[in-house]
Design a protein around this motif. Structure first.
Motif, PDB file in Angstrom:
ATOM      1  N   ASP A 225      23.847  63.968  43.849  1.00 17.48           N
ATOM      2  CA  ASP A 225      24.034  64.134  42.410  1.00 17.48           C
ATOM      3  C   ASP A 225      23.885  65.597  42.002  1.00 17.48           C
ATOM      4  O   ASP A 225      24.646  66.110  41.176  1.00 17.48           O
ATOM      5  CB  ASP A 225      23.023  63.284  41.646  1.00 17.48           C
ATOM      6  N   ALA A 226      22.902  66.268  42.583  1.00 19.03           N
ATOM      7  CA  ALA A 226      22.648  67.664  42.230  1.00 19.03           C
ATOM      8  C   ALA A 226      23.795  68.570  42.676  1.00 19.03           C
ATOM      9  O   ALA A 226      24.229  69.461  41.934  1.00 19.03           O
ATOM     10  CB  ALA A 226      21.336  68.119  42.854  1.00 19.03           C
ATOM     11  N   MET A 227      24.296  68.353  43.883  1.00 15.39           N
ATOM     12  CA  MET A 227      25.414  69.161  44.367  1.00 15.39           C
ATOM     13  C   MET A 227      26.674  68.861  43.572  1.00 15.39           C
ATOM     14  O   MET A 227      27.470  69.770  43.278  1.00 15.39           O
ATOM     15  CB  MET A 227      25.623  68.914  45.865  1.00 15.39           C
ATOM     16  N   HIS A 228      26.856  67.610  43.208  1.00 13.04           N
ATOM     17  CA  HIS A 228      27.990  67.225  42.367  1.00 13.04           C
ATOM     18  C   HIS A 228      27.968  68.008  41.059  1.00 13.04           C
ATOM     19  O   HIS A 228      29.003  68.542  40.614  1.00 13.04           O
ATOM     20  CB  HIS A 228      27.926  65.722  42.099  1.00 13.04           C
ATOM     21  N   ALA A 229      26.793  68.118  40.455  1.00 10.34           N
ATOM     22  CA  ALA A 229      26.661  68.819  39.185  1.00 10.34           C
ATOM     23  C   ALA A 229      26.995  70.299  39.335  1.00 10.34           C
ATOM     24  O   ALA A 229      27.673  70.886  38.481  1.00 10.34           O
ATOM     25  CB  ALA A 229      25.245  68.641  38.632  1.00 10.34           C
ATOM     26  N   VAL A 230      26.528  70.916  40.416  1.00 12.12           N
ATOM     27  CA  VAL A 230      26.808  72.338  40.648  1.00 12.12           C
ATOM     28  C   VAL A 230      28.308  72.575  40.812  1.00 12.12           C
ATOM     29  O   VAL A 230      28.886  73.493  40.216  1.00 12.12           O
ATOM     30  CB  VAL A 230      26.049  72.850  41.890  1.00 12.12           C
ATOM     31  N   LEU A 231      28.953  71.756  41.623  1.00 10.47           N
ATOM     32  CA  LEU A 231      30.368  71.956  41.905  1.00 10.47           C
ATOM     33  C   LEU A 231      31.239  71.649  40.697  1.00 10.47           C
ATOM     34  O   LEU A 231      32.239  72.321  40.446  1.00 10.47           O
ATOM     35  CB  LEU A 231      30.785  71.100  43.094  1.00 10.47           C
ATOM     36  N   THR A 232      30.872  70.648  39.933  1.00 10.44           N
ATOM     37  CA  THR A 232      31.633  70.308  38.730  1.00 10.44           C
ATOM     38  C   THR A 232      31.539  71.434  37.703  1.00 10.44           C
ATOM     39  O   THR A 232      32.537  71.796  37.060  1.00 10.44           O
ATOM     40  CB  THR A 232      31.118  68.999  38.115  1.00 10.44           C
ATOM     41  N   ALA A 233      30.354  72.005  37.560  1.00  7.48           N
ATOM     42  CA  ALA A 233      30.160  73.091  36.604  1.00  7.48           C
ATOM     43  C   ALA A 233      30.947  74.330  36.996  1.00  7.48           C
ATOM     44  O   ALA A 233      31.389  75.100  36.137  1.00  7.48           O
ATOM     45  CB  ALA A 233      28.676  73.429  36.490  1.00  7.48           C
ATOM     46  N   GLY A 234      31.148  74.544  38.300  1.00  3.74           N
ATOM     47  CA  GLY A 234      31.839  75.738  38.770  1.00  3.74           C
ATOM     48  C   GLY A 234      33.324  75.570  38.953  1.00  3.74           C
ATOM     49  O   GLY A 234      34.026  76.519  39.297  1.00  3.74           O
ATOM     50  N   GLU A 235      33.831  74.359  38.717  1.00  3.54           N
ATOM     51  CA  GLU A 235      35.255  74.086  38.937  1.00  3.54           C
ATOM     52  C   GLU A 235      36.086  74.604  37.765  1.00  3.54           C
ATOM     53  O   GLU A 235      35.733  74.407  36.601  1.00  3.54           O
ATOM     54  CB  GLU A 235      35.480  72.580  39.093  1.00  3.54           C
ATOM     55  N   HIS A 236      37.173  75.302  38.097  1.00  9.08           N
ATOM     56  CA  HIS A 236      38.074  75.809  37.071  1.00  9.08           C
ATOM     57  C   HIS A 236      39.276  74.889  36.943  1.00  9.08           C
ATOM     58  O   HIS A 236      39.643  74.176  37.873  1.00  9.08           O
ATOM     59  CB  HIS A 236      38.542  77.224  37.435  1.00  9.08           C
ATOM     60  N   ASP A 237      39.875  74.919  35.777  1.00 12.01           N
ATOM     61  CA  ASP A 237      41.056  74.099  35.563  1.00 12.01           C
ATOM     62  C   ASP A 237      42.179  74.534  36.506  1.00 12.01           C
ATOM     63  O   ASP A 237      42.403  75.720  36.719  1.00 12.01           O
ATOM     64  CB  ASP A 237      41.539  74.228  34.118  1.00 12.01           C
ATOM     65  N   GLY A 238      42.860  73.573  37.077  1.00 15.69           N
ATOM     66  CA  GLY A 238      43.952  73.866  37.987  1.00 15.69           C
ATOM     67  C   GLY A 238      44.621  72.578  38.408  1.00 15.69           C
ATOM     68  O   GLY A 238      44.158  71.482  38.071  1.00 15.69           O
ATOM     69  N   PRO A 239      45.717  72.686  39.157  1.00 16.69           N
ATOM     70  CA  PRO A 239      46.438  71.479  39.564  1.00 16.69           C
ATOM     71  C   PRO A 239      45.641  70.581  40.510  1.00 16.69           C
ATOM     72  O   PRO A 239      45.839  69.367  40.532  1.00 16.69           O
ATOM     73  CB  PRO A 239      47.694  72.026  40.243  1.00 16.69           C
ATOM     74  N   VAL A 240      44.745  71.172  41.308  1.00 20.27           N
ATOM     75  CA  VAL A 240      43.906  70.394  42.220  1.00 20.27           C
ATOM     76  C   VAL A 240      42.494  70.989  42.216  1.00 20.27           C
ATOM     77  O   VAL A 240      42.303  72.175  41.953  1.00 20.27           O
ATOM     78  CB  VAL A 240      44.452  70.387  43.673  1.00 20.27           C
ATOM     79  N   ALA A 241      41.514  70.152  42.517  1.00 23.23           N
ATOM     80  CA  ALA A 241      40.129  70.610  42.591  1.00 23.23           C
ATOM     81  C   ALA A 241      39.894  71.346  43.907  1.00 23.23           C
ATOM     82  O   ALA A 241      40.284  70.859  44.970  1.00 23.23           O
ATOM     83  CB  ALA A 241      39.177  69.429  42.484  1.00 23.23           C
ATOM     84  N   LEU A 242      39.264  72.504  43.842  1.00 26.71           N
ATOM     85  CA  LEU A 242      38.955  73.256  45.058  1.00 26.71           C
ATOM     86  C   LEU A 242      37.779  72.656  45.801  1.00 26.71           C
ATOM     87  O   LEU A 242      37.654  72.828  47.015  1.00 26.71           O
ATOM     88  CB  LEU A 242      38.652  74.716  44.708  1.00 26.71           C
ATOM     89  N   HIS A 243      36.905  71.956  45.099  1.00 26.11           N
ATOM     90  CA  HIS A 243      35.720  71.365  45.724  1.00 26.11           C
ATOM     91  C   HIS A 243      35.568  69.911  45.270  1.00 26.11           C
ATOM     92  O   HIS A 243      34.663  69.579  44.496  1.00 26.11           O
ATOM     93  CB  HIS A 243      34.467  72.176  45.384  1.00 26.11           C
ATOM     94  N   PRO A 244      36.460  69.046  45.743  1.00 27.37           N
ATOM     95  CA  PRO A 244      36.391  67.642  45.335  1.00 27.37           C
ATOM     96  C   PRO A 244      35.089  66.981  45.793  1.00 27.37           C
ATOM     97  O   PRO A 244      34.576  67.265  46.873  1.00 27.37           O
ATOM     98  CB  PRO A 244      37.601  67.012  46.026  1.00 27.37           C
TER      99      PRO A 244
END
Length: 293
Positions: A225-244
């Motif tokens: 859950d904690a890693m999910h939160a970090v990666l979601t917060a750092g994800e930028h808008d784009g056609p695909v997620a860089l860190h799914p």
């Protein structure tokens, strides 16, 4: 509970969450992080470990007690990793020439060879392949049509002296003005590929041992859950997620990587993604939905 994670932000979040869940976590520092894979896969010498996506597939195919925690720690485009040294060679010239790759099971190499066959019609058996290291998973071997470089040889040095015509290199790519990508407009090609496929060609995810999943399930779920939160917060808008993150988000990358790995004799049997989900959920005693499934 011992963890090996290459990213400081993910490690800090995972450690804090696991501690709050009642565990006594410790981060084990190993650089580069792929050096931790062999001990984790074959000896379970740590509990949670960052792993290349192909290492996960190999481990499962060879019946190692390795489970997937669906977190992407490294996602990137890969088409630019096929390089040549000056001259007029391009991806159209790969057949009949020599190509070096650090290890046959290196995830970057598996992705790139998949592109070669799927997008450029390359017959991998008509390429003079050289590897420089073995596999992280005991029992895995290079195909008979792949040769191993002399002991002590290193791909970057071999490539720079002209020992191979092409090389597949990611983070180990040396700095040299003579180096250029073999695929024209590689970054643009890579972006189009990911947009068409709907996913990034993932490199690293998180693995856990079966024992750790049974003994530290609450802490591992909290770390997820904690890693999910970090990666979601750092994800930028784009056609695909860089860190799914999550089983559904990683299905495309794992399914494609598994198909490439089987075609290239990297794994001895097909590995279905649902097998990975079932193994993880059974060990943690949770439904797939708990981990984004």
């Amino acid at each position: 509970m011992q963890l090996v994670l290459g990213r400081d932000d993910l490690a800090a979040a995972a450690l804090s969450a696991a501690r709050e869940a009642g565990a006594e976590p410790e981060r084990v520092a190993i650089e580069p992080v792929h050096k931790a894979s062999r001990g984790f896969v074959n000896e379970s010498n740590v509990d949670v470990c960052e792993l290349a996506i192909v290492t996960v597939l190999q481990a499962v195919a060879h019946d190692k007690p390795v489970l997937l925690l669906p977190v992407t720690t490294l996602g990137r485009h890969q088409h630019q990793t096929l390089v040549t040294l000056g001259g007029d060679l391009s991806v159209a010239d790969v057949e009949g020439h020599s190509v070096g790759v650090r290890a046959w099971s290196q995830t970057t190499g598996v992705w790139m060879r998949g592109f070669l066959t799927e997008q450029y019609g390359v017959d991998l058996r008509k390429v003079d392949w050289t590897t420089y290291e073995g596999h992280h998973v005991d029992g895995a071997e290079d195909p008979a049509w792949v040769k191993r470089a002399p002991q002590g040889s290193k791909l970057p040095a071999d490539f720079l002296r002209g020992g191979v015509d092409f090389a597949i290199m990611g983070n180990e790519l040396p700095s040299d003005d003579r180096i250029r990508t073999a695929i024209h407009d590689a970054r643009q090609v890579a972006e189009h590929w990911s947009k068409d496929q709907g996913f990034i060609p993932v490199n690293h995810v998180v693995g856990m041992s079966a024992t750790a999943a049974a003994e530290h399930s609450a802490a591992i779920l909290a770390a997820y859950d904690a890693m999910h939160a970090v990666l979601t917060a750092g994800e930028h808008d784009g056609p695909v997620a860089l860190h799914p993150v999550g089983f559904n988000a990683l299905r495309g990358a794992f399914t494609k990587a598994a198909a490439y790995a089987l075609e290239q004799n990297v794994i001895p049997r097909a590995v279905d993604y649902d097998e990975l989900i079932e193994r993880t959920c059974a060990a943690l005693d949770v439904p797939p939905a708990r981990l984004g499934g």
